[in-house]
Design a protein around this motif. Sequence first.
Motif, PDB file in Angstrom:
ATOM      1  N   LYS A 135      13.366   7.936  -1.759  1.00  0.00           N
ATOM      2  CA  LYS A 135      13.244   8.132  -0.316  1.00  0.00           C
ATOM      3  C   LYS A 135      11.784   8.376   0.078  1.00  0.00           C
ATOM      4  CE  LYS A 135      17.980   9.722   0.064  1.00  0.00           C
ATOM      5  NZ  LYS A 135      18.348   9.229  -1.215  1.00  0.00           N
ATOM      6  N   ALA A 136      10.900   7.683  -0.615  1.00  0.00           N
ATOM      7  CA  ALA A 136       9.466   7.812  -0.372  1.00  0.00           C
ATOM      8  C   ALA A 136       8.958   6.551   0.295  1.00  0.00           C
ATOM      9  CB  ALA A 136       8.735   8.027  -1.698  1.00  0.00           C
ATOM     10  N   GLY A 137       7.759   6.652   0.877  1.00  0.00           N
ATOM     11  CA  GLY A 137       7.178   5.515   1.570  1.00  0.00           C
ATOM     12  C   GLY A 137       6.830   4.377   0.640  1.00  0.00           C
ATOM     13  N   ASN A 138       7.168   3.199   1.074  1.00  0.00           N
ATOM     14  CA  ASN A 138       6.781   1.959   0.406  1.00  0.00           C
ATOM     15  C   ASN A 138       6.062   1.104   1.435  1.00  0.00           C
ATOM     16  OD1 ASN A 138       8.050   2.474  -2.072  1.00  0.00           O
ATOM     17  ND2 ASN A 138       9.973   1.596  -1.372  1.00  0.00           N
ATOM     18  N   THR A 139       5.451   0.055   0.955  1.00  0.00           N
ATOM     19  CA  THR A 139       4.864  -0.937   1.839  1.00  0.00           C
ATOM     20  C   THR A 139       5.416  -2.291   1.431  1.00  0.00           C
ATOM     21  OG1 THR A 139       2.838   0.350   2.103  1.00  0.00           O
ATOM     22  CG2 THR A 139       2.704  -1.988   2.629  1.00  0.00           C
ATOM     23  N   THR A 140       5.891  -3.049   2.398  1.00  0.00           N
ATOM     24  CA  THR A 140       6.348  -4.404   2.135  1.00  0.00           C
ATOM     25  C   THR A 140       5.300  -5.354   2.690  1.00  0.00           C
ATOM     26  OG1 THR A 140       8.661  -3.726   2.248  1.00  0.00           O
ATOM     27  CG2 THR A 140       8.194  -6.074   2.528  1.00  0.00           C
ATOM     28  N   LYS A 194       1.673  -6.418   6.827  1.00  0.00           N
ATOM     29  CA  LYS A 194       2.098  -5.162   6.210  1.00  0.00           C
ATOM     30  C   LYS A 194       3.223  -4.540   7.035  1.00  0.00           C
ATOM     31  CE  LYS A 194       0.468  -0.469   5.471  1.00  0.00           C
ATOM     32  NZ  LYS A 194      -0.636   0.463   5.586  1.00  0.00           N
ATOM     33  N   LEU A 195       4.294  -4.156   6.349  1.00  0.00           N
ATOM     34  CA  LEU A 195       5.414  -3.462   6.980  1.00  0.00           C
ATOM     35  C   LEU A 195       5.612  -2.130   6.265  1.00  0.00           C
ATOM     36  CD1 LEU A 195       7.997  -6.399   7.053  1.00  0.00           C
ATOM     37  CD2 LEU A 195       6.547  -5.642   8.927  1.00  0.00           C
ATOM     38  N   ALA A 196       5.750  -1.049   7.013  1.00  0.00           N
ATOM     39  CA  ALA A 196       6.046   0.255   6.423  1.00  0.00           C
ATOM     40  C   ALA A 196       7.549   0.325   6.158  1.00  0.00           C
ATOM     41  CB  ALA A 196       5.618   1.366   7.365  1.00  0.00           C
ATOM     42  N   MET A 228       5.309 -24.902   0.822  1.00  0.00           N
ATOM     43  CA  MET A 228       4.892 -23.587   1.266  1.00  0.00           C
ATOM     44  C   MET A 228       5.899 -22.572   0.749  1.00  0.00           C
ATOM     45  SD  MET A 228       2.791 -21.632   2.986  1.00  0.00           S
ATOM     46  CE  MET A 228       1.809 -22.372   4.238  1.00  0.00           C
ATOM     47  N   LYS A 229       5.401 -21.414   0.344  1.00  0.00           N
ATOM     48  CA  LYS A 229       6.238 -20.325  -0.163  1.00  0.00           C
ATOM     49  C   LYS A 229       5.929 -19.051   0.616  1.00  0.00           C
ATOM     50  CE  LYS A 229       8.034 -22.511  -3.759  1.00  0.00           C
ATOM     51  NZ  LYS A 229       9.461 -22.676  -3.981  1.00  0.00           N
ATOM     52  N   LEU A 230       6.897 -18.169   0.647  1.00  0.00           N
ATOM     53  CA  LEU A 230       6.726 -16.860   1.240  1.00  0.00           C
ATOM     54  C   LEU A 230       6.889 -15.834   0.132  1.00  0.00           C
ATOM     55  CD1 LEU A 230       6.332 -15.297   3.919  1.00  0.00           C
ATOM     56  CD2 LEU A 230       8.812 -15.113   4.027  1.00  0.00           C
ATOM     57  N   VAL A 231       5.832 -15.065  -0.122  1.00  0.00           N
ATOM     58  CA  VAL A 231       5.871 -14.017  -1.134  1.00  0.00           C
ATOM     59  C   VAL A 231       6.096 -12.696  -0.412  1.00  0.00           C
ATOM     60  CG1 VAL A 231       4.580 -12.821  -2.945  1.00  0.00           C
ATOM     61  CG2 VAL A 231       4.317 -15.299  -2.655  1.00  0.00           C
ATOM     62  N   ILE A 232       7.159 -12.004  -0.786  1.00  0.00           N
ATOM     63  CA  ILE A 232       7.454 -10.681  -0.244  1.00  0.00           C
ATOM     64  C   ILE A 232       7.303  -9.700  -1.388  1.00  0.00           C
ATOM     65  CG2 ILE A 232       9.186  -9.208   0.851  1.00  0.00           C
ATOM     66  CD1 ILE A 232      10.463 -11.794   1.957  1.00  0.00           C
ATOM     67  N   ALA A 233       6.374  -8.763  -1.237  1.00  0.00           N
ATOM     68  CA  ALA A 233       6.103  -7.786  -2.296  1.00  0.00           C
ATOM     69  C   ALA A 233       6.346  -6.375  -1.757  1.00  0.00           C
ATOM     70  CB  ALA A 233       4.676  -7.917  -2.789  1.00  0.00           C
ATOM     71  N   ILE A 234       7.204  -5.638  -2.437  1.00  0.00           N
ATOM     72  CA  ILE A 234       7.463  -4.250  -2.079  1.00  0.00           C
ATOM     73  C   ILE A 234       6.712  -3.391  -3.083  1.00  0.00           C
ATOM     74  CG2 ILE A 234       9.224  -2.481  -1.714  1.00  0.00           C
ATOM     75  CD1 ILE A 234      11.210  -4.910  -1.356  1.00  0.00           C
ATOM     76  N   VAL A 235       5.743  -2.608  -2.574  1.00  0.00           N
ATOM     77  CA  VAL A 235       4.882  -1.817  -3.445  1.00  0.00           C
ATOM     78  C   VAL A 235       4.850  -0.370  -2.966  1.00  0.00           C
ATOM     79  CG1 VAL A 235       3.466  -3.842  -3.960  1.00  0.00           C
ATOM     80  CG2 VAL A 235       2.754  -2.292  -2.150  1.00  0.00           C
ATOM     81  N   GLN A 236       4.411   0.515  -3.834  1.00  0.00           N
ATOM     82  CA  GLN A 236       4.291   1.913  -3.454  1.00  0.00           C
ATOM     83  C   GLN A 236       3.108   2.068  -2.502  1.00  0.00           C
ATOM     84  OE1 GLN A 236       3.543   4.793  -6.593  1.00  0.00           O
ATOM     85  NE2 GLN A 236       5.127   6.096  -5.719  1.00  0.00           N
ATOM     86  N   ASP A 237       3.234   2.985  -1.544  1.00  0.00           N
ATOM     87  CA  ASP A 237       2.170   3.206  -0.556  1.00  0.00           C
ATOM     88  C   ASP A 237       0.807   3.436  -1.210  1.00  0.00           C
ATOM     89  OD1 ASP A 237       3.641   2.846   1.736  1.00  0.00           O
ATOM     90  OD2 ASP A 237       4.005   4.974   2.083  1.00  0.00           O
TER      91      ASP A 237
END
Length: 109
Positions: free
Chosen positions: A38-43, A29-31, A1-10
């Motif tokens: 210093k802009a919003g991302n989504t993790t 989804k994490l804000a 099992m793997k955990l993929v963490i992706a940080i993307v632009q909102d």
Amino acid sequence: MKLVIAIVQDDDSAELIDSVTEAGFRVTKLATTGGFLKAGNTTLIIGVEEEKVNYVISLIEDTCKKRKQIINTTTPITGNVDIFMSYPIEVEVGGATIFVLDVDQFIRV
């Protein structure tokens, strides 16, 4: 099992969440906020079987494209700290930062 963490632009997050869930994966989804703009991302946190990691990464790559954006930056004028000059600069935004971690144990209750 793997955990993929992706940080993307909102701006890319809604479409990516749709793609990932339509492909049958669960996503959390994490804000978050980026440090540079210093802009919003989504993790996004996605648990996947090891053999499906490349597929999830391809979904992210297909959705989160890099693009140019003009931002205004301010700089103090030399010699006077109370006066600032604003000027536009072009920066590259979008894309994704992806981490793939090993999961020792996965429990769903």
